[in-house]
Design a protein around this motif. Structure first.
Motif, PDB file in Angstrom:
ATOM      1  N   ASP A 169      -5.960  10.819   3.306  1.00  0.00           N
ATOM      2  CA  ASP A 169      -6.100  11.522   2.028  1.00  0.00           C
ATOM      3  C   ASP A 169      -5.561  10.674   0.877  1.00  0.00           C
ATOM      4  N   ASN A 170      -5.918   9.390   0.891  1.00  0.00           N
ATOM      5  CA  ASN A 170      -5.519   8.431  -0.157  1.00  0.00           C
ATOM      6  C   ASN A 170      -4.016   8.200  -0.227  1.00  0.00           C
ATOM      7  N   VAL A 171      -3.293   8.605   0.800  1.00  0.00           N
ATOM      8  CA  VAL A 171      -1.849   8.350   0.872  1.00  0.00           C
ATOM      9  C   VAL A 171      -1.620   7.268   1.924  1.00  0.00           C
ATOM     10  N   MET A 172      -0.951   6.182   1.513  1.00  0.00           N
ATOM     11  CA  MET A 172      -0.707   5.092   2.427  1.00  0.00           C
ATOM     12  C   MET A 172       0.302   5.511   3.492  1.00  0.00           C
ATOM     13  N   LEU A 173      -0.074   5.340   4.759  1.00  0.00           N
ATOM     14  CA  LEU A 173       0.812   5.667   5.864  1.00  0.00           C
ATOM     15  C   LEU A 173       1.471   4.429   6.450  1.00  0.00           C
ATOM     16  N   ALA A 174       0.757   3.315   6.446  1.00  0.00           N
ATOM     17  CA  ALA A 174       1.304   2.067   6.973  1.00  0.00           C
ATOM     18  C   ALA A 174       0.493   0.912   6.421  1.00  0.00           C
ATOM     19  N   GLU A 175       1.154  -0.199   6.193  1.00  0.00           N
ATOM     20  CA  GLU A 175       0.445  -1.398   5.750  1.00  0.00           C
ATOM     21  C   GLU A 175       1.248  -2.626   6.109  1.00  0.00           C
ATOM     22  N   ALA A 176       0.535  -3.734   6.247  1.00  0.00           N
ATOM     23  CA  ALA A 176       1.169  -5.024   6.482  1.00  0.00           C
ATOM     24  C   ALA A 176       0.384  -6.065   5.710  1.00  0.00           C
ATOM     25  N   GLN A 177       1.074  -6.856   4.930  1.00  0.00           N
ATOM     26  CA  GLN A 177       0.416  -7.911   4.170  1.00  0.00           C
ATOM     27  C   GLN A 177      -0.090  -9.016   5.084  1.00  0.00           C
ATOM     28  N   ASN A 178       0.707  -9.319   6.086  1.00  0.00           N
ATOM     29  CA  ASN A 178       0.338 -10.337   7.066  1.00  0.00           C
ATOM     30  C   ASN A 178       1.081 -10.012   8.353  1.00  0.00           C
ATOM     31  N   ASP A 179       0.408 -10.026   9.456  1.00  0.00           N
ATOM     32  CA  ASP A 179       1.028  -9.587  10.705  1.00  0.00           C
ATOM     33  C   ASP A 179       0.496 -10.447  11.849  1.00  0.00           C
ATOM     34  N   ASP A 180       1.408 -11.165  12.514  1.00  0.00           N
ATOM     35  CA  ASP A 180       1.002 -12.009  13.630  1.00  0.00           C
ATOM     36  C   ASP A 180       0.530 -11.189  14.830  1.00  0.00           C
ATOM     37  N   ALA A 181       0.938  -9.920  14.880  1.00  0.00           N
ATOM     38  CA  ALA A 181       0.525  -9.025  15.968  1.00  0.00           C
ATOM     39  C   ALA A 181      -0.318  -7.906  15.387  1.00  0.00           C
ATOM     40  N   ILE A 182      -1.387  -8.268  14.694  1.00  0.00           N
ATOM     41  CA  ILE A 182      -2.122  -7.303  13.870  1.00  0.00           C
ATOM     42  C   ILE A 182      -2.803  -6.218  14.713  1.00  0.00           C
ATOM     43  N   LEU A 183      -3.389  -6.571  15.852  1.00  0.00           N
ATOM     44  CA  LEU A 183      -4.047  -5.551  16.673  1.00  0.00           C
ATOM     45  C   LEU A 183      -3.031  -4.566  17.231  1.00  0.00           C
ATOM     46  N   TYR A 184      -1.936  -5.084  17.750  1.00  0.00           N
ATOM     47  CA  TYR A 184      -0.883  -4.215  18.277  1.00  0.00           C
ATOM     48  C   TYR A 184      -0.333  -3.312  17.190  1.00  0.00           C
ATOM     49  N   SER A 185       0.010  -3.888  16.050  1.00  0.00           N
ATOM     50  CA  SER A 185       0.661  -3.120  14.985  1.00  0.00           C
ATOM     51  C   SER A 185      -0.260  -2.062  14.399  1.00  0.00           C
ATOM     52  N   VAL A 233      -9.193  -8.724   3.005  1.00  0.00           N
ATOM     53  CA  VAL A 233      -9.535 -10.147   3.107  1.00  0.00           C
ATOM     54  C   VAL A 233      -8.277 -10.998   3.093  1.00  0.00           C
ATOM     55  N   SER A 234      -7.266 -10.520   2.384  1.00  0.00           N
ATOM     56  CA  SER A 234      -6.016 -11.272   2.268  1.00  0.00           C
ATOM     57  C   SER A 234      -5.201 -11.269   3.551  1.00  0.00           C
ATOM     58  N   GLY A 235      -5.567 -10.405   4.516  1.00  0.00           N
ATOM     59  CA  GLY A 235      -4.859 -10.344   5.783  1.00  0.00           C
ATOM     60  C   GLY A 235      -4.115  -9.033   5.953  1.00  0.00           C
ATOM     61  N   GLY A 236      -3.573  -8.819   7.137  1.00  0.00           N
ATOM     62  CA  GLY A 236      -2.828  -7.597   7.407  1.00  0.00           C
ATOM     63  C   GLY A 236      -3.738  -6.413   7.641  1.00  0.00           C
ATOM     64  N   PHE A 237      -3.245  -5.205   7.355  1.00  0.00           N
ATOM     65  CA  PHE A 237      -4.018  -3.986   7.544  1.00  0.00           C
ATOM     66  C   PHE A 237      -3.425  -2.889   6.677  1.00  0.00           C
ATOM     67  N   THR A 238      -4.200  -1.835   6.458  1.00  0.00           N
ATOM     68  CA  THR A 238      -3.712  -0.628   5.802  1.00  0.00           C
ATOM     69  C   THR A 238      -4.218   0.587   6.580  1.00  0.00           C
ATOM     70  N   ILE A 239      -3.400   1.618   6.639  1.00  0.00           N
ATOM     71  CA  ILE A 239      -3.785   2.896   7.249  1.00  0.00           C
ATOM     72  C   ILE A 239      -3.402   3.986   6.268  1.00  0.00           C
ATOM     73  N   SER A 240      -4.372   4.810   5.896  1.00  0.00           N
ATOM     74  CA  SER A 240      -4.106   5.870   4.922  1.00  0.00           C
ATOM     75  C   SER A 240      -4.732   7.175   5.382  1.00  0.00           C
TER      76      SER A 240
END
Length: 288
Positions: free
Chosen positions: A69-85, A60-67
């Motif tokens: 097995d519960n291990v974070m692989l990538a995240e962004a708190q806020n991203d102007d190019a969120i779909l691309y990223s 809800v705060s924005g950005g995205f996370t990709i994990s």
């Protein structure tokens, strides 16, 4: 009897069989699901346990996370190019895991296309126009296997199909217009496999030739030259993604593949003449 989770009913897992690996993606965001589904829709789903599972969320705060097995692989708190990223990092994670799980395959950053039984690989430095050339060739009767990844079996020279949505960085020239239904992120244009007019190839197919694309400034007429096995092997090695997983740090494998196939250095010019030149070269490749 327990009640089913409403979220799991509304958002079933996305299932894809990619290079023999069963991929499960958990995602409960409508926009992300639409983009992921369009990108991987040419890959069949599967039954049974998954080999790799990923979770993609849009907080809800924005950005995205990709994990995984519960291990974070990538995240962004806020991203102007969120779909691309988010799509970039998800596909990167899948590609790296495929390389770890399929060390028998030689992964090359390249497009793969087929014309009348001749499967060719086109490798090039980023920004050279590899994907745009692939899109244009599809309008000249070629069939689509990949514009990004070429996983080659060194023992058989068969290349596995990776028909994700063909990705362009810009609108192609007039003679090669985009189809009506594309997915456009902030930086890229994705053409789903279902929007490609010719039937997409989804199974491994034997390679027949290697092309290495380069672009000279102000060149309008394309030219080509035949490469020796040593030259082609060196260029192939430069585009390899998992070289260290193979004997001789991958160089032996690159030379072996290049020695078995005709290879061409293509100096690209304007898009249509370049496609016509590739078509002529491919038509002259012997069937055997």
């Amino acid at each position: 009897m327990t009640n089913a989770n409403p979220a799991s009913l509304e958002y079933p897992d996305l299932l894809f069989n990619i290079v023999g690996q069963r991929i499960k993606i958990h995602c409960h965001d409508d926009l992300f699901r639409k983009v992921i589904q369009a990108n991987f829709d040419a890959f069949h789903d599967f039954e049974g346990p998954a080999d790799l599972e990923y979770t993609v969320t849009r907080p809800v705060s924005g950005g995205f996370t990709i994990s995984r097995d519960n291990v974070m692989l990538a995240e962004a708190q806020n991203d102007d190019a969120i779909l691309y990223s988010s799509l970039y990092w998800l596909e990167k994670a899948i590609t790296l895991d495929l390389q770890d799980n399929r060390t028998d395959l030689y992964f090359v950053h390249a497009s793969v296309l087929e014309h009348q039984g001749h499967v060719i690989m086109i490798a090039a430095e980023s920004g050279t126009g590899k994907s745009t050339t692939a899109w244009a060739l599809l309008q000249h009767g070629f069939r689509y296997l990949s514009d990004e990844l070429a996983p080659i079996d060194p023992t058989t020279l068969a290349v596995h199909a990776y028909p994700h949505a063909l990705c362009l960085k810009a609108v192609p020239p007039g003679p090669y217009p985009l189809p009506q239904n594309v997915i456009q992120t902030e930086r890229t244009i994705h053409i789903p496999a279902g929007e490609i007019s010719n039937p997409v190839i989804r199974h491994p197919a034997p390679l027949k030739a290697l092309f290495f694309l380069q672009r000279e400034p102000n060149a309008s007429r394309p030219t080509f030259s035949k490469l020796s096995a040593a030259e082609a092997g060196t260029r192939l090695y430069a585009n390899t993604l998992n070289a260290l997983a193979h004997p001789g740090s991958g160089l032996d494998t690159a030379i072996g593949i290049a020695s078995a196939l005709p290879a061409f250095l293509l100096n690209a010019g304007e898009l249509r003449p370049t496609c016509e030149l590739i078509l002529n070269i491919v038509d002259d490749i012997p069937d055997a």
